[in-house]
Motif scaffolding. Sequence first.
Motif, PDB file in Angstrom:
ATOM      1  N   UNK A 136      -7.533  89.490 -10.016  1.00 19.50           N
ATOM      2  CA  UNK A 136      -8.123  90.429 -10.964  1.00 19.50           C
ATOM      3  C   UNK A 136      -7.086  91.425 -11.457  1.00 19.50           C
ATOM      4  N   UNK A 137      -6.223  91.888 -10.560  1.00 22.33           N
ATOM      5  CA  UNK A 137      -5.186  92.835 -10.957  1.00 22.33           C
ATOM      6  C   UNK A 137      -4.307  92.248 -12.051  1.00 22.33           C
TER       7      UNK A 137
ATOM      8  N   UNK B 128     -15.977  83.251 -17.752  1.00 23.41           N
ATOM      9  CA  UNK B 128     -15.627  83.522 -19.144  1.00 23.41           C
ATOM     10  C   UNK B 128     -16.043  84.932 -19.547  1.00 23.41           C
ATOM     11  N   UNK B 129     -17.214  85.368 -19.099  1.00 15.71           N
ATOM     12  CA  UNK B 129     -17.656  86.731 -19.411  1.00 15.71           C
ATOM     13  C   UNK B 129     -16.701  87.751 -18.800  1.00 15.71           C
ATOM     14  N   UNK B 130     -16.236  87.468 -17.583  1.00 12.33           N
ATOM     15  CA  UNK B 130     -15.281  88.371 -16.947  1.00 12.33           C
ATOM     16  C   UNK B 130     -13.971  88.414 -17.720  1.00 12.33           C
ATOM     17  N   UNK B 131     -13.457  87.254 -18.122  1.00  6.39           N
ATOM     18  CA  UNK B 131     -12.197  87.216 -18.863  1.00  6.39           C
ATOM     19  C   UNK B 131     -12.331  87.927 -20.203  1.00  6.39           C
ATOM     20  N   UNK B 132     -13.472  87.788 -20.852  1.00  9.82           N
ATOM     21  CA  UNK B 132     -13.688  88.497 -22.110  1.00  9.82           C
ATOM     22  C   UNK B 132     -13.635  90.002 -21.901  1.00  9.82           C
ATOM     23  N   UNK B 133     -14.236  90.490 -20.830  1.00  6.73           N
ATOM     24  CA  UNK B 133     -14.168  91.918 -20.512  1.00  6.73           C
ATOM     25  C   UNK B 133     -12.757  92.335 -20.149  1.00  6.73           C
ATOM     26  N   UNK B 134     -12.065  91.513 -19.391  1.00  6.90           N
ATOM     27  CA  UNK B 134     -10.706  91.865 -18.969  1.00  6.90           C
ATOM     28  C   UNK B 134      -9.801  92.114 -20.176  1.00  6.90           C
ATOM     29  N   UNK B 135      -9.790  91.163 -21.120  1.00  6.46           N
ATOM     30  CA  UNK B 135      -8.925  91.362 -22.298  1.00  6.46           C
ATOM     31  C   UNK B 135      -9.223  90.458 -23.487  1.00  6.46           C
ATOM     32  N   UNK B 136      -9.840  89.293 -23.286  1.00  3.91           N
ATOM     33  CA  UNK B 136      -9.884  88.292 -24.344  1.00  3.91           C
ATOM     34  C   UNK B 136     -10.765  88.692 -25.528  1.00  3.91           C
ATOM     35  N   UNK B 137     -11.894  89.376 -25.270  1.00  6.29           N
ATOM     36  CA  UNK B 137     -12.833  89.656 -26.359  1.00  6.29           C
ATOM     37  C   UNK B 137     -12.238  90.555 -27.431  1.00  6.29           C
ATOM     38  N   UNK B 138     -11.400  91.497 -27.047  1.00  8.35           N
ATOM     39  CA  UNK B 138     -10.851  92.450 -28.021  1.00  8.35           C
ATOM     40  C   UNK B 138      -9.887  91.749 -28.972  1.00  8.35           C
ATOM     41  N   UNK B 139      -9.111  90.821 -28.426  1.00  7.60           N
ATOM     42  CA  UNK B 139      -8.230  90.012 -29.261  1.00  7.60           C
ATOM     43  C   UNK B 139      -9.042  89.113 -30.197  1.00  7.60           C
ATOM     44  N   UNK B 140     -10.065  88.473 -29.656  1.00  7.05           N
ATOM     45  CA  UNK B 140     -10.876  87.562 -30.466  1.00  7.05           C
ATOM     46  C   UNK B 140     -11.570  88.309 -31.615  1.00  7.05           C
ATOM     47  N   UNK B 141     -12.136  89.463 -31.314  1.00  7.76           N
ATOM     48  CA  UNK B 141     -12.828  90.230 -32.352  1.00  7.76           C
ATOM     49  C   UNK B 141     -11.844  90.743 -33.391  1.00  7.76           C
TER      50      UNK B 141
END
Length: 581
Positions: free
Chosen positions: A442-443, A195-208
């Motif tokens: 990952x790509x 989950x931490x990896x997915x947040x870094x990949x793209x999810x956290x920016x959308x959530x914030x």
Amino acid sequence: MAHRLIATTAVAAAAATLAGCSWMSSKPDSTPATAGATAPMRNVADTCRSLAGQIIEPGQIGASAKLASGPARIDSASWQSAAPIAVAERGPTPAALITPATPAYCKVLGQIAPVDLKAPPIQFQINLPAQWNGRSVQYGGGGFNGTLITGLGLLPAARFDQPAPLARGYVTYGTDSGHQTKPGEAPQAFALNDEAALNFFHASYKKVRDVAVAVMGQAYGRAPDKLYFVGSSEGGREGLMMAQRYPADFDGIFSRVPVLHWTGLQFAGARNGIATMDGGWIRPAQVKLVHEAVLAACDAADGVADGIVSDAAGCRGRFDVSRLRCQTSGGAPASDNCLSDAQVKAVQALHSPYRFPFTLANGLTDYPGWGVSGENTTSYGPTGGWLSWWLGKAPPAVPPAADNSIAWVYGAGALQYVYARDPKIDPRQVTPEKYAARVREVSALMDATNPDLSAFHARGGKLIVLENMADYAQSPYAGIGYVESVQARMGAGKTAEFLRLYTAPGVDHVGSGAPSQVDMLQALADWVEKGRAPAGLQLVEQAPKAPFTVQRARPLCEWPAWPRYQGSGDVNAAASFACTR
């Protein structure tokens, strides 16, 4: 990657850990950005402190993208008095020297709970100005993130003498992308958690982004009229990812030196580090030698010898590093006036594409080589040229050491933690062939290389990309190649309706070496809100102290044009140059 995100019971458990009341504000996933624009606006000074303890429910966070999320909690909301500009004597980057003036504003700190309770929360800061212009700017991060982006600093490439977005009336916000780097811990360690990896990949920016829209609705009583995203390097990748994955969320995006082809960059960066082992490492005096040889071959090609290689792409064909090879035999050590065979091969590796044995996301099979110029840039301490990004203070070590280059520390660490997911593995043993499934995975999640921006274009979005041509943190030709792929996919005419690509000659990754400053937020806002496409933009180089005198200026040229001196006039004035192909 199998993202084993714990479902409903975990969300409930996470919610239970965040005690407080909840509100129902404008729903960021379904409410248009202009909704509520005519409603009377609340006084944020009155609503500020009431935000503390509030909860944004998971259904308001990432729901349109089907992102699993825990609830968000506002930990604190405090009123901040206006503060004047402050200038530091030294800093790691040009922008870091300036702490811009801030108006009175409400500082909101909070976190989004994870679904997997073993994952860290996503921290965020939202700044709500007393005098709101109805717009917002999300700031991107940098490197592997792990530090809370406050949204209070200068934007990438910003002029020193112009107000920051908060002082212009924008709501600003940023995030740590879902992890905090700890002392003594590798910056990539978070990636061992899905989950931490997915947040870094793209999810956290959308959530914030969704949380920020909800907070704006609660604080002001209305949703924002326009939303912008601005980022550099990793933040530039994040901006492009927003346009590609979440095209309805932002009206305008400025992406500077984006590390968009992330998978290619990590393997190429590690390759470049390995090339400097076993006698390939290049000493500082030899870096200066190469730099001066590049200038001798290319500096005057733009009409004036001023230390800036304007036609960086053309210089790739004019400069041949093998001409600096030592006239010795038997592998004798190179002097400061020449390069050994191993050193020549190292430079040739840097300039060469890194080729994958299979296809990555969006049909890519290689990462472009780096260009020439700016090899010895050291204008702002350890953040320029080869010595910082490629070579460091000592040859690469295994495991990476503190005095190694940024490219080796980042690339080797990414291979260990993101691809092999084994912190103890020798990064030299991590090849695409051995980890093909994970590399492809990952790509697909991380690389911002999708050329189909039709949804972003259809919603009226505008995108500006700026590449610095003396960048050794990432290859500027990756961004150039991406824009060319968009043109190939969507057609040059349609692409020109919403996308511009500019290049800054002689400028390194963080803005050192040549004129690099431009008010791109205003150019972007004018394009989005007034339909006025960017034109006549200039890059300036300002003294980093009041009154921030402009020392040099150049026209900012749209790729593939570059600034050529017209034969007369002040060589430090933009009017003496014209964009040419």
